[in-house]
Scaffold this motif. Sequence first.
Motif, PDB file in Angstrom:
ATOM      1  N   GLY A 163       0.830  -1.284  -0.114  1.00  0.00           N
ATOM      2  CA  GLY A 163       0.036  -0.100   0.028  1.00  0.00           C
ATOM      3  C   GLY A 163       1.029   1.302  -0.034  1.00  0.00           C
TER       4      GLY A 163
ATOM      5  N   ARG B 125      -4.754   0.545  -8.808  1.00  0.00           N
ATOM      6  CA  ARG B 125      -4.393  -0.096  -7.407  1.00  0.00           C
ATOM      7  C   ARG B 125      -5.449  -1.295  -7.164  1.00  0.00           C
TER       8      ARG B 125
ATOM      9  N   MET C 211      -4.038  -4.699  -6.176  1.00  0.00           N
ATOM     10  CA  MET C 211      -4.410  -5.334  -4.829  1.00  0.00           C
ATOM     11  C   MET C 211      -4.995  -6.574  -4.872  1.00  0.00           C
TER      12      MET C 211
ATOM     13  N   LEU D  47      -4.635   2.000   3.094  1.00  0.00           N
ATOM     14  CA  LEU D  47      -3.952   1.582   2.185  1.00  0.00           C
ATOM     15  C   LEU D  47      -4.449   0.896   0.903  1.00  0.00           C
ATOM     16  N   GLY D  48      -5.846   0.726   0.983  1.00  0.00           N
ATOM     17  CA  GLY D  48      -6.504   0.262   0.091  1.00  0.00           C
ATOM     18  C   GLY D  48      -6.714   1.035  -1.063  1.00  0.00           C
TER      19      GLY D  48
END
Lengths: 343, 711
Positions: free
Chosen positions: B556, B569, B573, B651-652
């Motif tokens: 992250g 992102r 992820m 952080l996501g």
Amino acid sequence: MEIENTIEKNGVIPAAHDEANLLEVRDLKQYFPIKSGFFKRTVGYVKAVDGISFSIKRGTTMGLVGESGCGKTTTGRTILRLYNKTAGQVLFGGRDIFAMNRTELRKFRPKAQIVFQDPYSSLSPRLPVEEIIGEAVRTHGIVPKERYGDYITKIMEDCGLPEYYKERYPHEFSGGQRQRICIARALALNPEFIVCDEPVSALDVSIQAQIINLFKDLQSEYGLTYLFISHDLSVVEHISDTVGVMYLGDLVEYAPTDKLFSDPRHPYTKALFSAIPVPDPEYRMNRIILEGAIPSPANPPQGCKFHTRCSECKEICKTVAPPTVQLGGDHYVKCHLYTDEKG
Amino acid sequence: MEDKRIKSIQELSENGAEIQEEEIINEESSVCAAGTTPAEAEITPADGEEQKLDDARRVKYLSPTALVFKRFFRNKLAVTGIIILAVLFAFCFLGSAIYPYREADVFMTIREIEFDYSFAKINEDYNNVYSENSKTGAVIRTMTNSYIKNDMQPYGLTEFGVTDPSSDKRYVIRKLNDNIYTVNFEDFDDILSYKTEEAVGSYTARGSRFIVGSGVSEELKNALTQAFEDAGGDVLAVSVTLNGNVYTLSDGKIVCAYGEPVTVLRTDDVTDELFEAAVSAAEGDFSHGGADYKKAVSSGLVTVSTEKSYVDTVATSYVFDRYDLNDVLTDNFRFNALIAIGLGNADFVSDSHAYGIYSEGENTVITCEKGGKTVPYAEPTVYSVRRYSGQDTISVATKKAMSAIMMEMKEEGLVSAKRTIKMEALDEDGNYVLDEDGEIVFDDEEFSVKSENKGMGQQFVFRNMQEKQVADIFAAPSSEHVLGLDGNAMDVLARIMYGGRVSLLIGFIVVFIEIILGTIMGGISGYFGKAVDNIIMRIVDVFYCIPTMPILIILGAVFDQMRLPNVERVIWMMAVLGFLGWPGIARLVRGQILSLREQDFMIAAEASGLTSRRKIFRHLIPNVIPQLIVQATMGLGGVIITESTLSFLGLGVKFPMATWGQIINSVSSLSEMTKYTYIWIPVGSLICLAVIAFNFVGDGLRDAFDPKMNR
């Protein structure tokens, strides 16, 4: 060369191939390695089948009896090349199946089939009956496509399964019906030889009779050859033409059924047959009780493997393995008691 | 169901079949014997053939998949889970399509808040107003205020001379009154210049030789040669008079001394008397008729100049307030007005407009003619009242009122006060509201006044209630926004819908990646065994050792550093979560395949000579699928939790893209969490609900796949 020598020494089966024999097994050995330790080193072998020889004539049934763990099932699977042999030869119609390449093996596969003891684990639970029976038929192209459906129907009817079972799944059947499906699966490939690995042990007696009779009917209809593995002597007596008795990886006695049952010679066979129940409450059984337990096949006794439990054990039995002795006719026995008779 | 059955039974009875009704009805509730399942009787009379009651064809058998479905839908919890999930998906995917707001819409509101309106202060600094062609140097410009306040006022000086160090020019700062000073530029103007002597040619003299250069008349040449011979070669003794001019020799040049001065420049200001006085005066300063002059001589050229002084810049502490806010006061106007005020004139002209100056006590008003009437135009004052933004849009009357409040507070030493001022009412366009008579309407406006001192001298800040458009943050639930607005004034319900899309989809994709990787690796491991199995299982062990959370947190941070766009992102992820999650599946599949491989039906397949591909895809994989489905369903909930945790930790997925965790993150501080429960409770409940529902479905599937379960 070593194998040839052994056979000659034992003098059981001639080295030459007899056309009447569908299957000839020569000094077959099947050892399973025992691995232990972090690096899985082989520390020893389980000698499941330790040098047995026999032959089966076309259209006949050979029974193979013996107590649990004596190597019956291993024998049955090894002669179909489901395991890789350790030593010896298996001739199927005169050809060594262990010498076959991929293509030859593929042609051999449908000719020799197997029926298992447990009808529950031997059918894939996620396939319908038609697929179970017909899958390999399509793979090997046993029948042309347009006749496929009729062919499956006929095989099923031969095995006593109605056509409308085709779309059903194994879980919907009883044990006897499942065993019929197994037989149908084996039969559908138009085999010459079927290994019946205790096919009736898991079934109740009335169903056993049905299945045994089915086997007999199919044999007469299709001219099949069976290796009938069982620990149930009365069933073996009923179905077999010849019978082999195994003890701890050895074929200790081998004879035509009537001869063996009327005149068992090996002490182990005698003890085994004394345990056949007789349906007469007044009858006093003269049972020979074997002392001790069956030794470990990983570490079999020196000399005669049976000497630890034999009532007639001699000094020689403890050190020297007995040769196979022919007692006249096709009666072979592997015991020091009869060594002299032969000579 | 019952009715239908009875009906069909009746039909059968009519067909002549011998059927006992009771038995058939009982069949429905009875559990069938071993090996069979509760079956739905499908009573279809075969063509002409009479079916017996126990004819197996009467029973409709189901495939394992159908059986699983049947068992699954008997499980009330599982069905509840399915319904919850269906509702959630409909809510997130259909709801967001129907809902009028989008995830990143910011909602504004108009709110009355006390806001800075204006400030007032006494202007104590002197600011420069320059004339049109100002020549004042930069140093003097910046220093004017300091000269006045530090060098003149403490000593009561009315005149102060300074020299610009960069140009050596002289300036004089003169006081006109307390508020107006002028910076005078002191310049010298040449008014007269004339010649008394001049070099007209050249000569060369060596012994008896004497040569006159060209450009000199023949007559003069001869006269000079004669004179040279007469003087016996002494050039200094040569002197020739010709046409009233005296020629002498000096240093190789022929110098002509004129009998009468020759004028080079003579301005109109120079009178004959002045001219004579200049001629007769010695070099240096001299006076004539009360005026000072300066005489300079340089190689026969005499220059007479006079000192001239003019106003270049006005420094003033006045600011001008306009009566009509549409007027623009030019620098020129202010320059002229200030000089006129300073000199006490009653009128002045600037840019060819005439202005009048009226003084009344301390107040001075500049008037001008507009539409035939004399109207006040501007007013100089030391009170600087401006809007807080610095704009000068306050009317003179209001400014005066505010100045008065300031002075009152200063006198009383107040730091803060509340005062009401009558102010012109403004309409929406900012124009004055007029009543029926065309008079301006005044409203009472309440101000809170506060004294501030922020290093720029004391100033008084006026604050009043103003309508401002602001982001409607943390608005409570209303009919317009059912779940209110969050800290960024975005609709919470819309964000939950859009966030749900991401949260739910992430789960599916991650689990899909896990299943694909896990099945391939586990399948290879289980089917081929031996060394391959060993290697893959050690890899699995290594993956099990990797602590997922720290890795994700580091990733992250890396994504933050790389400034990845949100969509990338999310994709990364999902890939990372899937890549870290497969070992569990691989173990499961491997274990299953190891046990299946030894099953009799696999040996039968081997004996039948089926190909490896067929064995794997027809016999092994279908038998692993139930466990896979259960594992996947259970895993979905876990992935949603992980994603929410990551987003909650920041952080996501990043703002403004919404996920459920991100929405909770928007109220992450304790005070916000306790205050704005309507933001996180609904989305928190949804996360719980989704996870519970996935687990219900997973449990239901596991039970349904379990062959030991007969019901």
